[in-house]
Design an enzyme around this catalytic site. Structure first.
Site, PDB file in Angstrom:
ATOM      1  N   THR A 134       0.825  -1.204   0.000  1.00 27.04           N
ATOM      2  CA  THR A 134       0.000   0.000   0.000  1.00 27.04           C
ATOM      3  C   THR A 134       0.859   1.255   0.000  1.00 27.04           C
ATOM      4  O   THR A 134       2.010   1.238   0.461  1.00 27.04           O
ATOM      5  CB  THR A 134      -0.912   0.015   1.250  1.00 27.04           C
ATOM      6  OG1 THR A 134      -1.568   1.273   1.357  1.00 27.04           O
ATOM      7  CG2 THR A 134      -0.102  -0.185   2.527  1.00 27.04           C
ATOM      8  N   ASP A 135       0.284   2.354  -0.465  1.00 26.14           N
ATOM      9  CA  ASP A 135       0.991   3.635  -0.404  1.00 26.14           C
ATOM     10  C   ASP A 135       1.065   4.179   1.022  1.00 26.14           C
ATOM     11  O   ASP A 135       1.863   5.086   1.316  1.00 26.14           O
ATOM     12  CB  ASP A 135       0.338   4.666  -1.325  1.00 26.14           C
ATOM     13  CG  ASP A 135      -1.132   4.929  -1.021  1.00 26.14           C
ATOM     14  OD1 ASP A 135      -1.688   4.310  -0.097  1.00 26.14           O
ATOM     15  OD2 ASP A 135      -1.732   5.762  -1.724  1.00 26.14           O
ATOM     16  N   GLU A 136       0.279   3.614   1.935  1.00 28.65           N
ATOM     17  CA  GLU A 136       0.260   4.138   3.301  1.00 28.65           C
ATOM     18  C   GLU A 136       1.569   3.910   4.052  1.00 28.65           C
ATOM     19  O   GLU A 136       1.817   4.540   5.077  1.00 28.65           O
ATOM     20  CB  GLU A 136      -0.924   3.555   4.080  1.00 28.65           C
ATOM     21  CG  GLU A 136      -2.266   3.960   3.498  1.00 28.65           C
ATOM     22  CD  GLU A 136      -3.438   3.640   4.400  1.00 28.65           C
ATOM     23  OE1 GLU A 136      -3.300   3.789   5.629  1.00 28.65           O
ATOM     24  OE2 GLU A 136      -4.494   3.241   3.874  1.00 28.65           O
ATOM     25  N   TYR A 160      -1.822  -0.351  11.019  1.00 27.69           N
ATOM     26  CA  TYR A 160      -1.975  -1.002   9.711  1.00 27.69           C
ATOM     27  C   TYR A 160      -0.773  -0.742   8.817  1.00 27.69           C
ATOM     28  O   TYR A 160      -0.148  -1.664   8.303  1.00 27.69           O
ATOM     29  CB  TYR A 160      -3.252  -0.524   9.026  1.00 27.69           C
ATOM     30  CG  TYR A 160      -3.263  -0.813   7.532  1.00 27.69           C
ATOM     31  CD1 TYR A 160      -3.171  -2.121   7.057  1.00 27.69           C
ATOM     32  CD2 TYR A 160      -3.338   0.223   6.596  1.00 27.69           C
ATOM     33  CE1 TYR A 160      -3.149  -2.386   5.696  1.00 27.69           C
ATOM     34  CE2 TYR A 160      -3.322  -0.040   5.245  1.00 27.69           C
ATOM     35  CZ  TYR A 160      -3.229  -1.345   4.795  1.00 27.69           C
ATOM     36  OH  TYR A 160      -3.185  -1.605   3.451  1.00 27.69           O
ATOM     37  N   LYS A 164       2.208  -3.298   7.341  1.00 23.84           N
ATOM     38  CA  LYS A 164       2.503  -3.492   5.918  1.00 23.84           C
ATOM     39  C   LYS A 164       3.947  -3.103   5.602  1.00 23.84           C
ATOM     40  O   LYS A 164       4.608  -3.755   4.774  1.00 23.84           O
ATOM     41  CB  LYS A 164       1.533  -2.675   5.063  1.00 23.84           C
ATOM     42  CG  LYS A 164       0.103  -3.195   5.070  1.00 23.84           C
ATOM     43  CD  LYS A 164      -0.026  -4.600   4.504  1.00 23.84           C
ATOM     44  CE  LYS A 164       0.196  -4.639   3.011  1.00 23.84           C
ATOM     45  NZ  LYS A 164      -0.026  -6.011   2.459  1.00 23.84           N
TER      46      LYS A 164
END
Length: 355
Positions: A134-136, A160, A164
Site C-alpha cells: 500500500t501507499d500508506e 496497519y 505493511k
C-alpha cells in the site's frame, strides 16, 4: 506455457477482482486460492469461478506454513500473489494485534514456505513471489509535495501501515538474503466491484440507498489517490510479466480527491440515477432521492480518527516508463461502473451490513 498461481486473500476485494481478471486473460492457468474467510473474505466473490477447471479454493490461513508448502508442491505453483492482509485503518487502531499476526507473521510464514519449496527443494524451480502492499507505508504528504515514489522513505503512521511496512521489508530481505525471486507493488486507494462496505466509497453507496448517515472524518479535506481495481490488477499483471526481480513498483490512478468531494460526487451521481430510473425509488424507498430529497442531506461530520494521514498520492512514472502501465479507466468511467455494480448486486452487499 500455462502458469500455476497461488493467490492468498483471494476471497477479498482486490484478490477476487484479480482472480476474475486473470481467468479472463489466462484461462489455461491454474488458480489456487488460500483464504481464511475472516470478516472481509467472502466466498461469494468467487461464485462465478467455483467449479471451473483449474480453480481450487482452500480455506486456511497464511500462518499455516505446512499447508502453504503442501499447496506449492501439490499444485506445482510457480507464482504466488500475496493479497491476504488486514487492511482497515480504523480496525488497526482499535485492535492492532490481528494486523501484526496476519500482515507480519503471516507474510513471514509465506516467505518461509516459498523458500523451503522453491529454494531448498530439488531443482531450484523458476518462481515469483509478488507482494501486494500500500501507499500508506510512506506516511503522509504535504499539500504541494510530489507523489510517493519507490525510493521514498517509509514513515508509517498507523498500526496497519506499520504492519505493511514490516511485511515489505521482510519480502525485500528474503530476496537479498536468500535469493527468493520477489516483486512488490504499492498501490493507492482501490474502488470497484466486491468492495467490502466498510470502506469510504461502498459505505457511502450502501448508506445512501438505505437512507443512513454518511460519516465524514474531520472537515473532509483529507486527500486520497483513487485507483479502479481492474487497473490495479492490470498493473500487477505487468509486474509479474516484466518487473525486475527484487524491485518495487508504485501503482496509482493519477486521481486525487478530497474525501468530502468524493462523498458529494457519489451523492450527486445517485440522485441523478434515481431521477432517470423510477424503479430505483421502488427498490430503495429509504434513499433521500426516493423521498424528493438530496443524498447530500445525509452527510454527517464526525471526529477525526487518531493518526489520520492527510494526503496520499502515487507517482506511477516508473511502472509507466518501464512496463507501459497506463490506467484504462478514468474516474468518471470507474465510478459509473462501480455504481452500476452496487445497484445491480444488492443481494451481495445487503447481507454484509451489520445494521
Amino acid at each position: 506455457m500455462p502458469r500455476s498461481l497461488l493467490v492468498t486473500g483471494g476471497a477479498g476485494f482486490i484478490g477476487a477482482n484479480f482472480l476474475h481478471y486473470w481467468r479472463r486473460r489466462y484461462p489455461e492457468d491454474a488458480l489456487v486460492v488460500l483464504d481464511a474467510l475472516t470478516y472481509a473474505g467472502n466466498r461469494a466473490n468467487l461464485a462465478a469461478l467455483e467449479g471451473q477447471a483449474r480453480f481450487h479454493f482452500v480455506h486456511g490461513t497464511i500462518c499455516d506454513q505446512p499447508l502453504v508448502e503442501s499447496l506449492l508442491r501439490e499444485h506445482r505453483v510457480d507464482t504466488l500473489v500475496h493479497f491476504a492482509a488486514e487492511s482497515h485503518v480504523d480496525r488497526s487502531i482499535s485492535g492492532p494485534d490481528a494486523f501484526i499476526e496476519t500482515n507480519v507473521i503471516g507474510t513471514h510464514s509465506l516467505l518461509k514456505a516459498a523458500r523451503a519449496v522453491w529454494l531448498d527443494g530439488p531443482g531450484g524451480a523458476e518462481h515469483r513471489f509478488h507482494h501486494v502492499s500500500t501507499d500508506e507505508v510512506y506516511g503522509s504528504l504535504a499539500p504541494d509535495a510530489p507523489g510517493f515514489h519507490e525510493a521514498q522513505q517509509y514513515q508509517p503512521n498507523s498500526p496497519y501501515s506499520a504492519s505493511k511496512a514490516a511485511s515489505d521489508h521482510l519480502v525485500r530481505a528474503y530476496h537479498h538474503t536468500y535469493g527468493l525471486q520477489v516483486t512488490t507493488s504499492n498501490c493507492s486507494n482501490n474502488y470497484g466491484p466486491w468492495h467490502f462496505p466498510e470502506k469510504l466509497i461502498p459505505l457511502c453507496l450502501t448508506n445512501v440507498l438505505r437512507g443512513r448517515p454518511l460519516p465524514v472524518y474531520g472537515d473532509g479535506s483529507n486527500i486520497r489517490d483513487w485507483l479502479y481495481v481492474e487497473d490495479h490488477c492490470r498493473g500487477i499483471e505487468l509486474v509479474l510479466h516484466g518487473g525486475a526481480v527484487g524491485e518495487s513498483y508504485n501503482i496509482g490512478g493519477n486521481n486525487e480527491w478530497h474525501n468530502l468531494a468524493i462523498v458529494e460526487l457519489l451523492c450527486d451521481q445517485l440522485d441523478r440515477r434515481f431521477a432517470a430510473d423510477a424503479t430505483l425509488a421502488e427498490r430503495f424507498p429509504d434513499a433521500p432521492a426516493a423521498q424528493g430529497a438530496s443524498a447530500r442531506s445525509l452527510i454527517h461530520f464526525v471526529a477525526d480518527r487518531a493518526g489520520h494521514d492527510w494526503r496520499y498520492a502515487i507517482d506511477a512514472s516508473r511502472i509507466t516508463a518501464e512496463l507501459g502501465y497506463v490506467p484504462q479507466e478514468t474516474f468518471e468511467t470507474g465510478i459509473a461502473r462501480t455504481i452500476d455494480w452496487f445497484l445491480g448486486n444488492e443481494p451481495w452487499w445487503r447481507p454484509l451490513l451489520s445494521t
